[in-house]
Design a protein around this motif. Structure first.
Motif, PDB file in Angstrom:
ATOM      1  N   GLU A  35       0.825  -1.213   0.000  1.00  0.00           N
ATOM      2  CA  GLU A  35       0.000   0.000   0.000  1.00  0.00           C
ATOM      3  C   GLU A  35       0.854   1.255   0.000  1.00  0.00           C
ATOM      4  OE1 GLU A  35      -1.702   0.793   4.094  1.00  0.00           O
ATOM      5  OE2 GLU A  35      -1.325  -1.369   4.190  1.00  0.00           O
ATOM      6  N   GLU A  36       1.996   1.214   0.683  1.00  0.00           N
ATOM      7  CA  GLU A  36       2.865   2.395   0.705  1.00  0.00           C
ATOM      8  C   GLU A  36       3.364   2.731  -0.695  1.00  0.00           C
ATOM      9  OE1 GLU A  36       3.218  -0.195   2.646  1.00  0.00           O
ATOM     10  OE2 GLU A  36       2.789   0.550   4.674  1.00  0.00           O
ATOM     11  N   ILE A  37       3.748   1.698  -1.441  1.00  0.00           N
ATOM     12  CA  ILE A  37       4.259   1.939  -2.798  1.00  0.00           C
ATOM     13  C   ILE A  37       3.158   2.493  -3.693  1.00  0.00           C
ATOM     14  CG2 ILE A  37       5.141   0.794  -4.856  1.00  0.00           C
ATOM     15  CD1 ILE A  37       6.680  -1.092  -3.039  1.00  0.00           C
ATOM     16  N   ILE A  38       1.958   1.953  -3.554  1.00  0.00           N
ATOM     17  CA  ILE A  38       0.845   2.420  -4.399  1.00  0.00           C
ATOM     18  C   ILE A  38       0.534   3.886  -4.107  1.00  0.00           C
ATOM     19  CG2 ILE A  38      -1.625   2.127  -4.835  1.00  0.00           C
ATOM     20  CD1 ILE A  38      -1.216  -0.871  -4.389  1.00  0.00           C
ATOM     21  N   LEU A  39       0.451   4.233  -2.846  1.00  0.00           N
ATOM     22  CA  LEU A  39       0.169   5.635  -2.487  1.00  0.00           C
ATOM     23  C   LEU A  39       1.294   6.555  -2.956  1.00  0.00           C
ATOM     24  CD1 LEU A  39      -1.272   5.167   1.126  1.00  0.00           C
ATOM     25  CD2 LEU A  39      -2.534   5.588  -0.985  1.00  0.00           C
ATOM     26  N   LYS A  40       2.527   6.067  -2.862  1.00  0.00           N
ATOM     27  CA  LYS A  40       3.642   6.877  -3.330  1.00  0.00           C
ATOM     28  C   LYS A  40       3.587   7.066  -4.832  1.00  0.00           C
ATOM     29  CE  LYS A  40       8.689   7.141  -3.205  1.00  0.00           C
ATOM     30  NZ  LYS A  40       9.941   6.453  -2.790  1.00  0.00           N
ATOM     31  N   GLN A  41       3.197   6.033  -5.570  1.00  0.00           N
ATOM     32  CA  GLN A  41       3.081   6.153  -7.026  1.00  0.00           C
ATOM     33  C   GLN A  41       1.999   7.156  -7.409  1.00  0.00           C
ATOM     34  OE1 GLN A  41       2.375   2.152  -8.340  1.00  0.00           O
ATOM     35  NE2 GLN A  41       4.539   1.538  -8.213  1.00  0.00           N
ATOM     36  N   ALA A  42       0.870   7.100  -6.708  1.00  0.00           N
ATOM     37  CA  ALA A  42      -0.202   8.060  -6.995  1.00  0.00           C
ATOM     38  C   ALA A  42       0.256   9.481  -6.695  1.00  0.00           C
ATOM     39  CB  ALA A  42      -1.443   7.712  -6.182  1.00  0.00           C
ATOM     40  N   ASP A  43       1.006   9.633  -5.616  1.00  0.00           N
ATOM     41  CA  ASP A  43       1.510  10.963  -5.253  1.00  0.00           C
ATOM     42  C   ASP A  43       2.515  11.450  -6.287  1.00  0.00           C
ATOM     43  OD1 ASP A  43       1.454  13.090  -3.246  1.00  0.00           O
ATOM     44  OD2 ASP A  43       3.544  12.581  -2.911  1.00  0.00           O
ATOM     45  N   THR A  44       3.345  10.539  -6.801  1.00  0.00           N
ATOM     46  CA  THR A  44       4.312  10.905  -7.842  1.00  0.00           C
ATOM     47  C   THR A  44       3.592  11.370  -9.102  1.00  0.00           C
ATOM     48  OG1 THR A  44       5.916   9.319  -6.978  1.00  0.00           O
ATOM     49  CG2 THR A  44       6.210  10.043  -9.258  1.00  0.00           C
ATOM     50  N   ALA A  45       2.538  10.661  -9.477  1.00  0.00           N
ATOM     51  CA  ALA A  45       1.766  11.061 -10.658  1.00  0.00           C
ATOM     52  C   ALA A  45       1.116  12.418 -10.448  1.00  0.00           C
ATOM     53  CB  ALA A  45       0.710  10.004 -10.967  1.00  0.00           C
ATOM     54  N   LEU A  46       0.616  12.658  -9.231  1.00  0.00           N
ATOM     55  CA  LEU A  46       0.018  13.957  -8.925  1.00  0.00           C
ATOM     56  C   LEU A  46       1.055  15.074  -9.059  1.00  0.00           C
ATOM     57  CD1 LEU A  46      -2.257  15.751  -7.846  1.00  0.00           C
ATOM     58  CD2 LEU A  46      -1.582  15.102  -5.528  1.00  0.00           C
ATOM     59  N   TYR A  47       2.258  14.816  -8.609  1.00  0.00           N
ATOM     60  CA  TYR A  47       3.306  15.828  -8.729  1.00  0.00           C
ATOM     61  C   TYR A  47       3.625  16.114 -10.188  1.00  0.00           C
ATOM     62  CZ  TYR A  47       7.822  18.083  -8.458  1.00  0.00           C
ATOM     63  OH  TYR A  47       8.864  18.962  -8.617  1.00  0.00           O
ATOM     64  N   ARG A  48       3.632  15.052 -11.001  1.00  0.00           N
ATOM     65  CA  ARG A  48       3.886  15.249 -12.422  1.00  0.00           C
ATOM     66  C   ARG A  48       2.783  16.120 -13.045  1.00  0.00           C
ATOM     67  NH1 ARG A  48       6.721  12.981 -16.604  1.00  0.00           N
ATOM     68  NH2 ARG A  48       8.349  12.963 -15.021  1.00  0.00           N
ATOM     69  N   ALA A  49       1.534  15.907 -12.629  1.00  0.00           N
ATOM     70  CA  ALA A  49       0.432  16.729 -13.144  1.00  0.00           C
ATOM     71  C   ALA A  49       0.637  18.196 -12.768  1.00  0.00           C
ATOM     72  CB  ALA A  49      -0.895  16.206 -12.587  1.00  0.00           C
ATOM     73  N   TYR A  73       0.489   7.294 -13.645  1.00  0.00           N
ATOM     74  CA  TYR A  73       1.824   6.900 -13.222  1.00  0.00           C
ATOM     75  C   TYR A  73       2.490   5.989 -14.250  1.00  0.00           C
ATOM     76  CZ  TYR A  73       5.584   4.659 -10.641  1.00  0.00           C
ATOM     77  OH  TYR A  73       6.807   4.172 -10.251  1.00  0.00           O
ATOM     78  N   LYS A  74       3.737   6.330 -14.567  1.00  0.00           N
ATOM     79  CA  LYS A  74       4.607   5.499 -15.382  1.00  0.00           C
ATOM     80  C   LYS A  74       5.875   5.238 -14.576  1.00  0.00           C
ATOM     81  CE  LYS A  74       1.766   5.933 -18.892  1.00  0.00           C
ATOM     82  NZ  LYS A  74       0.917   4.808 -19.328  1.00  0.00           N
TER      83      LYS A  74
END
Length: 804
Positions: free
Chosen positions: A506-520, A531-532
């Motif tokens: 779950e930590e990795i998934i939330l971090k990936q979503a946060d990374t995608a949000l930052y890219r946006a 996320y890519k």
């Protein structure tokens, strides 16, 4: 006199008595002296009358007989008296008959002193006449010798003075000696007795003391001291009992007790504290408070302890590190002052059981109090369940993070109440878009999250569903929202990650979503990013950059370089201070790379303050060394965020005063985009800066979006043409036209123009042709550290000679 009065009572009395006796003796002798002079004057008059009476008749007869020899003999006999200075005899017609003057003699007093003390002593004149036959013979004039008379008076009075002084000093000495035996010596014995008496002992003195001083003041003083001593012994006994009682209560208290001195050093430990902390009292006293705390809790507790006020107790919860175990404790802090000493009492209670209960209750509290949406914990639990759920047919799920764009601006400008109402409005509006397989939660602040489950196993179809969902969310957020009395326009940025099964935590998934949000957000906000894998490297690099930037800011790992600025006469007119950062791992990092990060994470103000301080400090050194002229300007870039700070202007004033740098040596460079936020406020601050004597320049002019109509109202001294226009000046007609326009406009507004990015002789010549007379660029010199800048560009003359 101050030294004398600090001695013993006997010396004080003796000195003061002697001084008083001498003063009184001198005053008494002075009065006697004045009376003596008065008496002597009367005696002198009488003596002279008797003397003149003796010679009056002989001289009258001598004048009658015209016997000059006899008359001369008579007046010469008068001069045998030292009190006569001159004698004259005149006949009835006033003609001098005979005269005589005493020989010159030396006296111990002067004429002026004699005239001062004997002003009434006049010349003595007697008429000469015969009775038989009746004849008016003439006159006799006698001039007294005042100096002799005064000298005789002084000698007589001096003996009286010496006698009176000796008598008074002797009397004062006898009085002092008597005072010593009657008062000082008994008082000294009483003092010695008081200083040697022990606890619970009586005051003991020789029997002679009691016999001689039983009824006088010393006897009463001894009785009073004895009574006070008895009371003091009683008070000490009560104090000892109270102290024992207090120690007993401390030792038997259920809570741990630590007592700190004014340096926060442990001075007292009770048994309960030893048991709780599993250390002996002496060991605890040798430790600092910080060693007892878990590293994560010491900062908060230290701040609470340091801010604690006297007689204002407070309760603090913190974590102790006991034998590798974190122990949650509740500490009651009380600071007080006893006998000019400050102490802090710490009552420590183990609250581990209570914390466990609170943690469980908190775990059950799944809903946000503002929006009434599920909170982060709820979403995390549901995500964990989704990952752990075994499905017969694989199906993808997704986590979508949403962040409201520039929500902080709305919150700060309209107030937190309006911000909370806006969050509720967003939550209510988006809740209507939620299906049964979607969990909508508020993660905190203005950040929301969606958990979408059972989206199917077709990857392309799942991505299409996520994209459509994101578009619907962004469209809903763009709608006008009512927040109190305000109509608010807002957008949202979204980032999503798709996962399947339990291959990720779950930590990795939330971090990936946060990374995608930052890219946006990086892509300009009000957009969506999926996320890519390659995003993670960018995100990690960004995180690493933030950590390194925090470290560099904390330990001041930056350096200032200085690039020369010249005019068309090849003269140095100043320099621009440029920040450089050399990382241990990456080497030099471009300001274009780390300055935007510093602005976003809130470090730009601290960095900007450091740049200003460092640049002014260097200019101050150059001024003292004669390597900088007052007519030169040091150009310093100011971030829009730093410029908008309320404390920027006071900080600028303080730095100028601190380094004693003339304001005319400083040129602050601001950007056009800064004026977009609040023109009126910026204009007011710019005018205040100008009133200090500091110059203002607009940096990168031509790349911003501010209206040119505002330029005429701004107190600007210089426009810096952006290097992008200068670089293509010779090849791009549009850029040349822009440069021409800027120069013409600046000339009309009486504003100086400086071209950046001048890299070749051709650029230099062309700029001079079109009336641009100030330059900066690699053609004249690269940015260099302070010492190399001086060595390369500052010479005995002010002329800068670039290498063509």
């Amino acid at each position: 006199m101050g030294v004398v009065l600090s001695k013993s009572l006997f010396i004080k009395q003796a000195v003061l008595t002697l001084a008083l006796a001498i003063v009184l003796s001198l005053v008494s002798s002075g009065i006697q002296f004045i009376d003596g002079i008065r008496y002597q004057k009367q005696q002198i008059d009488q003596d002279f009358d008797e003397l003149l009476a003796v010679v009056e008749k002989p001289l009258s007869e001598a004048v009658f007989r015209l016997d000059v020899t006899f008359a001369q003999h008579q007046i010469d006999s008068l001069l045998l008296s030292s009190s006569i200075a001159h004698v004259e005899v005149r006949d009835e017609a006033g003609v001098l008959f005979v005269q005589a003057t005493a020989e010159k003699r030396r006296f111990s007093v002067s004429h002026s002193l004699a005239d001062y003390f004997l002003p009434d002593l006049q010349n003595y004149k007697r008429e000469l006449r015969l009775e038989r036959p009746v004849f008016q013979a003439g006159s006799l004039l006698v001039l007294p010798e005042k100096r002799y008379l005064l000298d005789r008076i002084f000698k007589e009075q001096l003996s009286i003075l010496i006698y009176n002084l000796f008598k008074d000093v002797l009397l004062a000495s006898l009085i002092s000696l008597l005072f010593y035996f009657l008062v000082t010596h008994p008082l000294k014995r009483l003092t010695e007795s008081l200083s040697t008496v022990g606890y619970n002992e009586k005051l003991s003195l020789p029997k002679s003391f009691y016999r001689r001083h039983k009824s006088d003041e010393l006897g009463h003083l001894h009785s009073t001291f004895s009574l006070l001593w008895n009371k003091l012994n009683t008070a000490l006994s009560d104090l000892e009992r109270s102290d024992s009682h207090t120690k007993a209560m401390i030792e038997h208290a259920a809570d741990g007790i630590l007592l700190l001195d004014e340096n926060n050093k442990i001075t007292l430990v009770n048994t309960a504290a030893e048991f709780m902390l599993k250390m002996e009292s002496e060991t605890l006293k040798s430790l600092s408070l910080e060693t007892l705390h878990a590293s994560s809790s010491w900062g908060v507790f230290s701040e609470a302890l340091n801010s604690l006020q006297i007689d204002a107790p407070r309760t603090v919860e913190t974590l102790y590190q006991i034998q590798n175990i974190e122990l949650p404790v509740e500490i009651r802090l009380a600071k007080y002052k006893i006998q000019d000493k400050i102490e802090v009492l710490m009552l420590i209670r183990d609250v581990s059981e209570r914390k466990e209960t609170e943690a469980h209750i908190h775990y059950l509290a799944y809903y946000d109090s503002v929006t009434h949406l599920p909170n982060r914990q709820y979403l995390a639990d549901k995500l964990r369940e989704a990952l752990q759920r075994k499905q017969p047919v694989p199906s993808s799920s997704a986590v979508v993070f949403m962040d409201l764009d520039r929500f902080k601006t709305i919150n700060d400008s309209l107030g937190h109440n309006v911000g909370d109402q806006l969050l509720c409005c967003v939550a209510s509006q988006l809740s209507s878009l939620i299906d049964d397989n979607i969990i909508f939660a508020r993660m905190g602040g203005d950040e929301f999250a969606f958990l979408l489950t059972n989206l199917g196993d077709n990857k392309e179809q799942v991505e299409l569903v996520i994209n459509r969902f994101a578009e619907s969310i962004m469209f809903a957020c763009q709608q006008v929202k009512k927040a109190g009395h305000h109509e608010v326009h807002i957008t949202a940025s979204l980032g999503a990650t798709i996962f399947e099964g339990s291959e990720c935590s779950e930590e990795i998934i939330l971090k990936q979503a946060d990374t995608a949000l930052y890219r946006a957000k990086e892509c300009g906000r009000n957009t969506f990013a999926l996320y890519k894998k390659e995003m993670q490297a960018v995100s990690d690099a960004r995180l690493e950059m933030e950590k390194a930037l925090h470290h560099a800011t904390e330990f001041k790992l930056f350096e200032l370089y200085y690039q020369p600025q010249t005019n068309h006469k090849d003269e140095l007119i100043g320099a621009e201070a440029l920040i450089r950062w050399k990382d241990d791992k990456k080497g030099f990092i471009s300001p274009a790379e780390f300055i935007p990060v510093a602005e976003e994470i809130g470090l730009i103000v601290e960095i900007g303050d450091w740049v200003l301080n460092e640049a002014l400090s260097q200019v101050a050194i150059w001024l003292r060394e004669g390597k900088w002229q007052v007519s030169w300007r040091i150009s310093i870039n100011v971030s829009p965020i730093q410029f908008q700070q309320a404390g920027f202007l006071p900080m600028l004033k303080a730095q100028l005063q601190k380094h004693d740098v003339p304001a005319c040596c400083v040129d602050l460079e601001i950007t056009e985009n800064m004026l977009l936020n609040d023109l009126s406020s910026s204009l007011e601050k710019m005018n205040a800066i100008k009133s200090l004597g500091v110059y203002l320049s607009i940096d990168d002019f031509g790349t911003g979006y501010s209206s040119l109509k505002y330029l005429k109202s701004l107190p600007i001294d210089r426009l810096k043409i952006d290097q992008s226009f200068v670089r293509d000046l010779l090849t791009d007609k549009s850029d040349e036209a822009i440069v021409h326009a800027v120069i013409a406009m600046a000339k009309a507004l009486n504003i100086e123009v400086l071209a950046e990015g001048v890299e070749t002789l051709s650029h230099y010549d062309r700029l001079r042709e079109i009336n641009c007379f100030c330059y900066q660029g690699y053609y004249f010199g690269h940015p260099l550290p302070a010492d190399k800048f001086v060595a390369a560009f500052v010479h005995d003359s002010t002329t800068l000679k670039p290498d063509f």
